[in-house]
Design a protein around this motif. Structure first.
Motif, mmCIF file in Angstrom:
data_model
loop_
_atom_site.group_PDB
_atom_site.id
_atom_site.type_symbol
_atom_site.label_atom_id
_atom_site.label_comp_id
_atom_site.label_asym_id
_atom_site.label_seq_id
_atom_site.Cartn_x
_atom_site.Cartn_y
_atom_site.Cartn_z
ATOM 1 N N VAL A 30 0.844 -1.207 0.000
ATOM 2 C CA VAL A 30 0.000 0.000 0.000
ATOM 3 C C VAL A 30 0.875 1.251 0.000
ATOM 4 N N ARG A 31 1.880 1.284 0.871
ATOM 5 C CA ARG A 31 2.763 2.458 0.926
ATOM 6 C C ARG A 31 3.470 2.677 -0.405
ATOM 7 N N VAL A 32 4.016 1.620 -0.991
ATOM 8 C CA VAL A 32 4.754 1.757 -2.257
ATOM 9 C C VAL A 32 3.827 2.259 -3.364
ATOM 10 N N LEU A 33 2.596 1.759 -3.405
ATOM 11 C CA LEU A 33 1.645 2.224 -4.411
ATOM 12 C C LEU A 33 1.304 3.693 -4.223
ATOM 13 N N VAL A 34 1.092 4.093 -2.980
ATOM 14 C CA VAL A 34 0.779 5.499 -2.686
ATOM 15 C C VAL A 34 1.910 6.409 -3.152
ATOM 16 N N GLU A 35 3.147 5.984 -2.912
ATOM 17 C CA GLU A 35 4.295 6.812 -3.288
ATOM 18 C C GLU A 35 4.589 6.757 -4.786
ATOM 19 N N ILE A 42 -6.559 4.129 -4.482
ATOM 20 C CA ILE A 42 -6.038 2.883 -3.919
ATOM 21 C C ILE A 42 -6.934 2.443 -2.767
ATOM 22 N N LEU A 43 -7.325 1.174 -2.778
ATOM 23 C CA LEU A 43 -8.154 0.622 -1.710
ATOM 24 C C LEU A 43 -7.428 -0.551 -1.064
ATOM 25 N N ALA A 44 -7.273 -0.494 0.249
ATOM 26 C CA ALA A 44 -6.716 -1.613 1.014
ATOM 27 C C ALA A 44 -7.868 -2.330 1.708
ATOM 28 N N ILE A 45 -7.991 -3.645 1.465
ATOM 29 C CA ILE A 45 -9.047 -4.438 2.083
ATOM 30 C C ILE A 45 -8.419 -5.415 3.070
ATOM 31 N N ASP A 46 -8.825 -5.312 4.323
ATOM 32 C CA ASP A 46 -8.354 -6.245 5.342
ATOM 33 C C ASP A 46 -9.399 -7.332 5.501
ATOM 34 N N ALA A 47 -9.119 -8.511 4.921
ATOM 35 C CA ALA A 47 -10.051 -9.632 4.990
ATOM 36 C C ALA A 47 -9.697 -10.598 6.110
ATOM 37 N N ASP A 48 -8.754 -10.212 6.957
ATOM 38 C CA ASP A 48 -8.360 -11.035 8.099
ATOM 39 C C ASP A 48 -9.143 -10.570 9.326
ATOM 40 N N PRO A 49 -9.861 -11.473 10.004
ATOM 41 C CA PRO A 49 -10.639 -11.061 11.179
ATOM 42 C C PRO A 49 -9.815 -10.368 12.255
ATOM 43 N N ALA A 50 -8.520 -10.622 12.295
ATOM 44 C CA ALA A 50 -7.676 -9.990 13.315
ATOM 45 C C ALA A 50 -7.464 -8.502 13.040
ATOM 46 N N ASP A 138 -8.209 2.288 -8.728
ATOM 47 C CA ASP A 138 -7.173 1.874 -9.678
ATOM 48 C C ASP A 138 -6.410 0.661 -9.165
ATOM 49 N N TYR A 139 -6.233 0.597 -7.846
ATOM 50 C CA TYR A 139 -5.492 -0.502 -7.220
ATOM 51 C C TYR A 139 -6.261 -0.966 -5.983
ATOM 52 N N VAL A 140 -6.392 -2.283 -5.855
ATOM 53 C CA VAL A 140 -7.020 -2.876 -4.672
ATOM 54 C C VAL A 140 -6.047 -3.903 -4.108
ATOM 55 N N VAL A 141 -5.720 -3.759 -2.823
ATOM 56 C CA VAL A 141 -4.796 -4.688 -2.156
ATOM 57 C C VAL A 141 -5.575 -5.440 -1.093
ATOM 58 N N ILE A 142 -5.583 -6.783 -1.163
ATOM 59 C CA ILE A 142 -6.376 -7.603 -0.244
ATOM 60 C C ILE A 142 -5.456 -8.429 0.645
ATOM 61 N N ASP A 143 -5.600 -8.252 1.945
ATOM 62 C CA ASP A 143 -4.873 -9.069 2.924
ATOM 63 C C ASP A 143 -5.869 -10.020 3.564
ATOM 64 N N GLY A 144 -5.697 -11.326 3.306
ATOM 65 C CA GLY A 144 -6.650 -12.299 3.838
ATOM 66 C C GLY A 144 -6.024 -13.224 4.850
ATOM 67 N N GLU A 145 -6.841 -14.134 5.368
ATOM 68 C CA GLU A 145 -6.337 -15.167 6.259
ATOM 69 C C GLU A 145 -5.445 -16.118 5.471
ATOM 70 N N ALA A 146 -4.736 -16.984 6.187
ATOM 71 C CA ALA A 146 -3.909 -17.985 5.510
ATOM 72 C C ALA A 146 -4.790 -18.805 4.568
ATOM 73 N N GLY A 147 -4.269 -19.053 3.374
ATOM 74 C CA GLY A 147 -5.043 -19.764 2.372
ATOM 75 C C GLY A 147 -5.759 -18.807 1.451
ATOM 76 N N ASP A 250 10.949 -3.968 -5.534
ATOM 77 C CA ASP A 250 11.513 -4.878 -6.534
ATOM 78 C C ASP A 250 10.455 -5.861 -7.032
ATOM 79 N N ALA A 251 9.689 -6.416 -6.094
ATOM 80 C CA ALA A 251 8.671 -7.404 -6.465
ATOM 81 C C ALA A 251 7.585 -6.786 -7.340
ATOM 82 N N LEU A 252 7.122 -5.596 -6.978
ATOM 83 C CA LEU A 252 6.042 -4.964 -7.738
ATOM 84 C C LEU A 252 6.503 -4.544 -9.129
#
Length: 258
Positions: A30-35, A42-50, A138-147, A250-252
């Motif tokens: 998210v930070r790298v995309l913003v910069e 940019i939308l960050a979606i937290d799909a992890d219940p924690a 334009d960009y959606v980043v999803i953080d989910g549970e394991a799996g 580097d990865a992106l």
């Protein structure tokens, strides 16, 4: 008159074994995309219940998508079907109210795990609404549970980029292989890549292989990030030269997101 350009959101789903630093890397993305893309939506979606992504991004969560879902279920169970339908009809607007607007991006928390019982129609409807909203970004980043099942079940079934996160452990690598196998059956994606995080012994990197997946970056154990995390600071407070930031860049680049 200038013709309006249609655009397709880049939807990045991040998945991996628990404990490999997936949420930290998600926040770094998210930070790298913003910069890298000032002015982009940019939308960050937290799909992890924690709701760990909110902490990593320095956000306080007041409401989640599951709050809307639970209200519909509770209203239906009381026999107040008309009110339940009204809540569902207002879901798009309610989800906008649930979003947290931040500097350079928006944040949306999915919330707690699904309650016992089958509420397929409610879940499908909310997933459809989330997918529609994703089209506004334009960009959606999803953080989910394991799996990967949870991403498919609770958020969306179509992503453009699937990023698998592992550490140097054989178990972490196996989980990534399993996730890719399941993803090939459950979701549609265009590109897939992996990041090996928390590298302790660089000499072992050459032995790490994930079948059918390019490894985009090897990120060393990051003492700056660890100190940042202990102090409760957000990813935006990390120095530019932190391993997690440079590795994610580097990865992106390799997977053509930036």
């Amino acid at each position: 008159m200038e013709e309006k350009q249609t655009h397709k959101a880049k939807i990045i789903a991040v998945a991996g074994k628990g404990g490999v630093g997936k949420t930290s890397l998600c926040s770094a993305i998210v930070r790298v995309l913003v910069e890298a893309h000032p002015g982009a939506r940019i939308l960050a979606i937290d799909a992890d219940p924690a709701i760990g992504l909110s902490t990593a991004l320095g956000i306080k969560v007041e409401h989640t998508i599951d709050d809307i879902r639970n209200e519909v279920i509770e209203t239906s169970e009381r026999g107040e079907y008309r009110q339940a339908i009204e809540v569902l009809n207002e879901a798009r607007f309610r989800i906008f109210d649930t979003m947290v607007e931040c500097e350079g991006f928006a944040f949306l928390a999915i919330g707690r795990p699904e309650a016992a019982g089958c509420y397929c129609s409610v879940n499908s409807y909310l997933k459809e609404v989330i997918s529609m909203l994703a089209g506004d970004f334009d960009y959606v980043v999803i953080d989910g549970e394991a799996g990967i099942e949870q991403i498919s079940r609770r958020v969306m079934e179509q992503v453009t980029h699937l990023l698998l996160i592992t550490d140097q452990s054989a178990k972490g690598v196996r989980v990534c292989e399993e996730i890719k196998h399941v993803a090939d059956e459950l979701i549609t994606y265009e590109r897939v890549g992996a990041i090996v995080n928390r590298v302790v012994d660089p000499a072992m990197n050459e032995h790490i292989k994930i079948e059918g997946v390019e490894i985009l970056a090897f990120i060393p154990t990051d003492p700056q990030h660890a100190a940042n995390d202990i102090q409760g600071k957000s990813v935006f407070e990390l120095p530019e030269d932190a391993f997690v930031i440079s590795g994610v860049k580097d990865a992106l680049r390799k997977i053509e997101i930036i």
